[in-house]
Motif scaffolding. Structure first.
Motif, PDB file in Angstrom:
ATOM      1  N   UNK A  23       0.764  -1.229   0.000  1.00  0.00           N
ATOM      2  CA  UNK A  23       0.000   0.000   0.000  1.00  0.00           C
ATOM      3  C   UNK A  23       0.799   1.286   0.000  1.00  0.00           C
ATOM      4  N   UNK A  24       2.038   1.246  -0.478  1.00  0.00           N
ATOM      5  CA  UNK A  24       2.858   2.464  -0.470  1.00  0.00           C
ATOM      6  C   UNK A  24       3.293   2.894  -1.869  1.00  0.00           C
ATOM      7  N   UNK A  25       3.123   2.004  -2.847  1.00  0.00           N
ATOM      8  CA  UNK A  25       3.449   2.311  -4.237  1.00  0.00           C
ATOM      9  C   UNK A  25       2.168   2.147  -5.042  1.00  0.00           C
ATOM     10  N   UNK A  26       1.907   3.086  -5.980  1.00  0.00           N
ATOM     11  CA  UNK A  26       0.650   3.046  -6.715  1.00  0.00           C
ATOM     12  C   UNK A  26       0.896   3.072  -8.218  1.00  0.00           C
ATOM     13  N   UNK A  27      -0.020   2.474  -8.950  1.00  0.00           N
ATOM     14  CA  UNK A  27       0.114   2.350 -10.402  1.00  0.00           C
ATOM     15  C   UNK A  27      -0.149   3.692 -11.088  1.00  0.00           C
ATOM     16  N   UNK A  28      -0.092   3.686 -12.409  1.00  0.00           N
ATOM     17  CA  UNK A  28      -0.143   4.937 -13.177  1.00  0.00           C
ATOM     18  C   UNK A  28      -1.527   5.572 -13.258  1.00  0.00           C
ATOM     19  N   UNK A  29      -2.576   4.778 -13.088  1.00  0.00           N
ATOM     20  CA  UNK A  29      -3.918   5.293 -13.338  1.00  0.00           C
ATOM     21  C   UNK A  29      -4.881   4.966 -12.195  1.00  0.00           C
ATOM     22  N   UNK A  30      -6.015   5.655 -12.186  1.00  0.00           N
ATOM     23  CA  UNK A  30      -7.067   5.391 -11.201  1.00  0.00           C
ATOM     24  C   UNK A  30      -8.417   5.588 -11.882  1.00  0.00           C
ATOM     25  N   UNK A  31      -9.408   4.910 -11.356  1.00  0.00           N
ATOM     26  CA  UNK A  31     -10.776   5.054 -11.855  1.00  0.00           C
ATOM     27  C   UNK A  31     -11.511   6.068 -10.992  1.00  0.00           C
ATOM     28  N   UNK A  32     -12.312   6.929 -11.648  1.00  0.00           N
ATOM     29  CA  UNK A  32     -13.093   7.939 -10.928  1.00  0.00           C
ATOM     30  C   UNK A  32     -14.491   8.002 -11.544  1.00  0.00           C
ATOM     31  N   UNK A  33     -15.495   8.140 -10.697  1.00  0.00           N
ATOM     32  CA  UNK A  33     -16.868   8.319 -11.176  1.00  0.00           C
ATOM     33  C   UNK A  33     -17.611   9.211 -10.186  1.00  0.00           C
ATOM     34  N   UNK A  34     -18.466  10.067 -10.686  1.00  0.00           N
ATOM     35  CA  UNK A  34     -19.156  11.057  -9.865  1.00  0.00           C
ATOM     36  C   UNK A  34     -20.625  10.710  -9.677  1.00  0.00           C
ATOM     37  N   UNK A  35     -21.188  11.212  -8.568  1.00  0.00           N
ATOM     38  CA  UNK A  35     -22.610  11.029  -8.294  1.00  0.00           C
ATOM     39  C   UNK A  35     -23.224  12.357  -7.858  1.00  0.00           C
ATOM     40  N   UNK A  36     -24.384  12.662  -8.403  1.00  0.00           N
ATOM     41  CA  UNK A  36     -25.255  13.721  -7.868  1.00  0.00           C
ATOM     42  C   UNK A  36     -26.675  13.191  -7.916  1.00  0.00           C
ATOM     43  N   UNK A  37     -27.543  13.765  -7.102  1.00  0.00           N
ATOM     44  CA  UNK A  37     -28.936  13.331  -7.110  1.00  0.00           C
ATOM     45  C   UNK A  37     -29.559  13.501  -8.489  1.00  0.00           C
ATOM     46  N   UNK A  38     -29.165  14.554  -9.196  1.00  0.00           N
ATOM     47  CA  UNK A  38     -29.761  14.843 -10.494  1.00  0.00           C
ATOM     48  C   UNK A  38     -29.266  13.872 -11.579  1.00  0.00           C
ATOM     49  N   UNK A  39     -27.970  13.647 -11.639  1.00  0.00           N
ATOM     50  CA  UNK A  39     -27.391  12.851 -12.716  1.00  0.00           C
ATOM     51  C   UNK A  39     -27.140  11.395 -12.335  1.00  0.00           C
ATOM     52  N   UNK A  40     -27.286  11.077 -11.064  1.00  0.00           N
ATOM     53  CA  UNK A  40     -26.931   9.739 -10.557  1.00  0.00           C
ATOM     54  C   UNK A  40     -25.443   9.492 -10.874  1.00  0.00           C
TER      55      UNK A  40
END
Length: 354
Positions: A23-40
């Motif tokens: 848990x101290x070294x991390x890969x090149x990319x990450x996944x991200x996704x957003x939530x709002x009540x309007x757009x889910x």
């Protein structure tokens, strides 16, 4: 699900595999996704790993509205990469989210997100014996105000960390101290969820145990202070008089571990008696004193099986199985890791190629 991709213009380099920690070294990319009540849930993307901007008033910083998961990707001998029971993690993060008041993530979207970010960073899945790519999905609230209310904005992310073998020098039993002052969780609380507050609340007792030479604590229930619950950040199992016993999840104060579930299913497939029930500290210590306590071990994603060689309770030490890993624990470890790394048949259909 449509996932946009932004390639990291400054890719990193994985350390030598014999130097990997956890848990101290991390890969090149990450996944991200957003939530709002309007757009889910929307705007799913894989982007370069790096800092995120967050409003100082974001409710996660003040009220700890967050949950997470821990899982791994394994590189097999044929160079293919596999996940272990990812749908179980998808189900569990939603169980946690529902309790904390966070928006749930459709299970197929969760699994697809894990698969896709692992595919992008497949070169970060190490090759050496016992190594893996640790996967940390997490979900948190972003509402930018201090009023205490329901959650209307949130973010879901996945980061990846190449990790060393947990037992690089062989499986070594650990010493555990029964905790009699602090409690981890109570009936009706958040004990069955994988939320950060549970782990933060366990740090004080863990520090006290380490100061006395013990690696983790064994928690008792928060009401009667007499029933065994979990050990540190793992579930726990005991072989008592020929039967494997693990604390029941019935009270809702214990995390439903995926490794725990897998162990029980494997044991029952072997015909080994395995019970989920209340186990009092008096029964456990009585078994240790009479010689009926044959084995003790923790179960969890990081270690899979962590044998317990000594218990400390009321200023007395109890050695378990001569401070050696027992035959049931060893067999479980060999079976589960064999399935995870593709060295043994998978009769349960638990592994999935990414």
């Amino acid at each position: 699900m449509q996932i946009s991709f932004t390639k990291n213009p400054n890719p990193g380099k994985m350390p030598p595999e014999d130097k990997l920690g956890f848990g101290s070294v991390f890969s090149d990319h990450m996944f991200v996704m957003d939530y709002t009540d309007e757009k889910k849930w929307h705007n799913a993307r894989i982007v370069p790993y790096g800092p995120i901007e967050i409003n100082p008033a974001a409710s996660v910083l003040h009220y700890a509205n967050e949950v997470f998961e821990g899982m791994k990707a394994y590189r097999w001998a044929d160079d293919s990469i596999h996940l272990f029971r990812p749908m179980e993690n998808a189900k569990r993060i939603n169980i946690s989210a529902e309790r904390i008041g966070l928006p749930e993530i459709p299970t197929d979207i969760f699994v697809e997100a894990v698969r896709e970010v692992v595919k992008v960073d497949k070169d970060w899945v190490p090759h050496s014996e016992g190594t893996s790519l640790y996967i940390r999905p997490f979900l948190f609230s972003l509402d930018p105000e201090l009023a205490l209310h329901g959650i209307h904005e949130a973010k879901f992310m996945i980061i990846l960390s190449p990790s060393a073998s947990y037992f690089a020098e062989g499986i070594k039993p650990v010493k555990i101290m029964l905790e009699t002052e602090d409690v981890r969780a109570v009936r009706g609380g958040t004990g069955y969820t994988k939320c950060g507050g549970n782990y933060a609340a366990s740090n004080r007792a863990g520090d006290r145990a380490m100061a006395k030479g013990y690696s983790q604590v064994l928690w008792l229930d928060g009401v009667h202070r007499k029933y065994i619950e979990e050990v540190g950040a793992m579930n726990v199992m005991f072989k008592i008089d020929g039967k494997v016993v693990t604390p029941s999840l019935e009270n809702g104060s214990i995390l439903g571990g995926i490794t725990r579930k897998s162990c029980l299913e494997v044991l029952r497939s072997w015909g080994v008696p395995a019970e989920e029930r209340l186990l009092s500290v008096d029964e456990l210590i009585g078994a240790a004193e009479s010689g009926k306590l044959e084995e003790a071990f923790g179960t969890g994603t990081a270690a899979v099986i962590s044998p317990i060689g000594e218990l400390f309770y009321n200023n007395k030490k109890y050695t378990v199985n001569g401070f050696k890993i027992g035959p049931v624990a060893q067999r479980l470890y060999d079976e589960l890791t064999g399935i995870q790394w593709g060295k043994k048949p998978d009769p349960f259909g638990w592994t999935e190629c990414v």
